[in-house]
Design a protein around this motif. Structure first.
Motif, PDB file in Angstrom:
ATOM      1  N   UNK A 269       0.854  -1.192   0.000  1.00 45.64           N
ATOM      2  CA  UNK A 269       0.000   0.000   0.000  1.00 45.64           C
ATOM      3  C   UNK A 269       0.893   1.246   0.000  1.00 45.64           C
ATOM      4  N   UNK A 270       0.701   2.089  -1.001  1.00 44.43           N
ATOM      5  CA  UNK A 270       1.589   3.231  -1.178  1.00 44.43           C
ATOM      6  C   UNK A 270       1.374   4.320  -0.136  1.00 44.43           C
ATOM      7  N   UNK A 271       0.131   4.574   0.255  1.00 39.66           N
ATOM      8  CA  UNK A 271      -0.170   5.666   1.179  1.00 39.66           C
ATOM      9  C   UNK A 271       0.554   5.547   2.513  1.00 39.66           C
ATOM     10  N   UNK A 272       0.324   4.469   3.272  1.00 36.70           N
ATOM     11  CA  UNK A 272       1.013   4.321   4.555  1.00 36.70           C
ATOM     12  C   UNK A 272       2.533   4.288   4.412  1.00 36.70           C
ATOM     13  N   UNK A 273       3.018   3.691   3.319  1.00 31.44           N
ATOM     14  CA  UNK A 273       4.466   3.630   3.117  1.00 31.44           C
ATOM     15  C   UNK A 273       5.039   5.019   2.875  1.00 31.44           C
ATOM     16  N   UNK A 440      -4.359   2.892  -7.676  1.00 37.72           N
ATOM     17  CA  UNK A 440      -2.998   2.764  -7.174  1.00 37.72           C
ATOM     18  C   UNK A 440      -2.902   3.130  -5.692  1.00 37.72           C
ATOM     19  N   UNK A 441      -3.636   4.157  -5.279  1.00 36.57           N
ATOM     20  CA  UNK A 441      -3.527   4.632  -3.902  1.00 36.57           C
ATOM     21  C   UNK A 441      -4.305   3.765  -2.927  1.00 36.57           C
ATOM     22  N   UNK A 442      -5.454   3.247  -3.335  1.00 37.85           N
ATOM     23  CA  UNK A 442      -6.248   2.361  -2.480  1.00 37.85           C
ATOM     24  C   UNK A 442      -6.445   2.959  -1.087  1.00 37.85           C
ATOM     25  N   UNK A 443      -6.995   4.179  -1.039  1.00 38.65           N
ATOM     26  CA  UNK A 443      -7.260   4.835   0.238  1.00 38.65           C
ATOM     27  C   UNK A 443      -8.736   5.223   0.323  1.00 38.65           C
ATOM     28  N   UNK A 444      -9.153   5.626   1.516  1.00 42.09           N
ATOM     29  CA  UNK A 444     -10.551   6.007   1.698  1.00 42.09           C
ATOM     30  C   UNK A 444     -10.892   7.207   0.823  1.00 42.09           C
TER      31      UNK A 444
END
Length: 477
Positions: A269-273, A440-444
């Motif tokens: 997951x790109x966001x948390x990373x 790609x981002x897979x975020x809320x």
């Protein structure tokens, strides 16, 4: 090809591997040298506060934008190809890839002079190693650094290095050779393996020296300096420096994050990373201040020592401290690790492009890029002695007085990086497929809308101001 598909090229073996490599790319001389220098020159706390805000609101969103572009066009494994791929998948012109090309040329030029500066670090590693070994042989392992030398002699070591073209070029060659040796092996076998042993060593030394500094230096004065904002110190120039440092430190605007993002597996997951990378990078910069300023204040030295803070001010401080020879040696090893981890990333991005564009092997591509950067770096090194009168940008009033190295530094930092970053922000925020970006981002939904607003609206304006003030610094007066 489906949006965001991953090619058969090299990949990081795990999220941890990507995290260490990306942190290594971000954590460099900008954190250990440039951040304390700017904080010292800009009054401390107010600069730090603006810097942290710039990281959160501009640096982090752009970091995430570049990483997602890299993975979305991952089979290309370089900034030009990745942007072109995302543009095609989004139904846009591939000419947007020009901003990837600008970033690529920019970081190649940065590599050329970065290796020269890192050669200075390597030189001080040799000096401090010999000094510590001498104290051991004398039976006094807790001796201060450079005992028997006057303060003028200690501060003069840097001038002696600059006056010796052979020594400058030799250190530059050794450092570039080390960088080449790692990149030529590959992503997992070279870059990832180097990050896995080098970054823990870096953080271990950073923590130990910071603890030592807290107990032997004036930690209270350093805390007050860094965390008590004096808003009277704020000016447009200070704010612009903080914004530029936030982007520079995170490697935003170059091709590094796009290239490294292209190696990220689909399950990461790109966001948390990205948040973790930005947090660690910012934490390192602040810890560098907590490591350096207690020593500076304890020795009664000037925190606004400028570029000489690391190579002239601190060696004098180490003279006056218990175990200064050992701490000085550890300190320059720490900076060496930071420099090497960043130079690996600076070399990898253009190497990835050359491999794809000319379809040649990694070792040959790495050797050709490293050699070209080395030759430009030789000119930078000679600019301190043999070619000291050369002013490459004499026709441009803003940069007319800059020597060879500073000219390349100015062009890349004030024009290349902001221009590439501006292009990436506009492309990601306005032209890239919303569906592809969201996938790609897979975020809320809420977090995505906040991120998108920052990338599409705030980042372009602020990065444009970096570009504008870099070109016309008189506007900051």
């Amino acid at each position: 090809m489906a949006a965001g598909s991953q090619g058969v090229g090299e990949q990081w073996s795990s999220r941890t591997a990507f995290l260490l490599a990306a942190v290594g790319a971000a954590v460099g001389l900008g954190n250990i040298w440039r951040f304390p220098t700017l904080a010292g020159e800009s009054g401390g706390g107010a600069f730090v506060l603006i810097y942290v805000l710039c990281v959160a609101l501009i640096g982090l969103p752009l970091l995430l934008a570049e990483t997602l572009i890299g993975r979305a066009g991952g089979h290309n494994a370089d900034s030009v190809g990745s942007i072109a791929e995302v543009a095609e998948l989004s139904g846009r012109s591939k000419s947007w890839s020009i901003f990837g090309g600008i970033g690529l040329v920019t970081i190649f030029l940065i590599l050329s002079f970065y290796s020269v500066v890192a050669g200075w670090v390597l030189y001080y590693v040799w000096l401090s190693a010999a000094d510590f070994l001498g104290s051991l042989m004398a039976g006094n392992p807790l001796a201060g650094a450079f005992t028997g030398m006057s303060q003028d002699q200690v501060t003069g070591m840097m001038g002696e290095l600059f006056a010796n073209p052979f020594q400058l070029i030799l250190q530059h060659a050794i450092f570039m050779g080390l960088t080449l040796a790692i990149v030529a092996v590959g992503v997992t076998g070279g870059i990832e393996r180097a990050a896995k042993w080098m970054m823990p060593g870096f953080f271990g030394l950073l923590i130990l020296i910071t603890i030592y500094s807290a107990f032997t230096g004036d930690f209270g004065a350093a805390m007050s300096f860094l965390f008590t904002p004096d808003f009277s110190k704020l000016s447009p120039a200070v704010i612009n420096d903080a914004l530029g440092q936030a982007c520079f430190s995170l490697s935003v605007g170059g091709a590094i994050l796009i290239t490294y993002g292209s190696y990220v597996p689909r399950h990461v997951r790109l966001g948390p990373t990205a948040v973790m990378i930005a947090a660690v990078d910012t934490g390192v910069a602040i810890m560098a201040g907590l490591m350096i300023f207690p020593i500076v204040f304890s020795a009664g030295l000037d925190p606004a020592g400028g570029p000489g803070l690391i190579f002239q001010t601190l060696p004098v401080a180490f003279q006056q401290m218990p175990a200064g020879a050992l701490v000085g040696f550890a300190f320059f090893i720490l900076i060496f690790f930071a420099a090497l981890s960043s130079s690996i990333a600076l070399l990898e991005a253009p190497v990835a492009f050359v491999i794809r564009r000319f379809r040649i092997g990694r070792r040959l591509a790495a050797s050709l890029v490293a050699l070209a950067a080395f030759l430009i770096g030789v000119a930078c090194a000679l600019g301190y002695n043999v070619l000291s009168d050369v002013r490459p940008l004499w026709f441009w009033p803003t940069f007319a007085d800059a020597d060879i190295l500073d000219s390349i530094d100015d062009i890349t930092g004030k024009i290349g990086l902001p221009l590439a970053g501006l292009g990436v922000a506009i492309f990601t925020g306005w032209r890239a497929s919303r569906r592809l970006v969201e996938a790609e981002l897979d975020m809320s939904r809420g977090m995505f809308l906040i991120w998108h607003a920052l990338v599409a609206w705030l980042a372009p304006v602020m990065v444009f101001l970096i570009l504008l003030f870099g070109l016309v610094p008189s506007l900051l007066a």
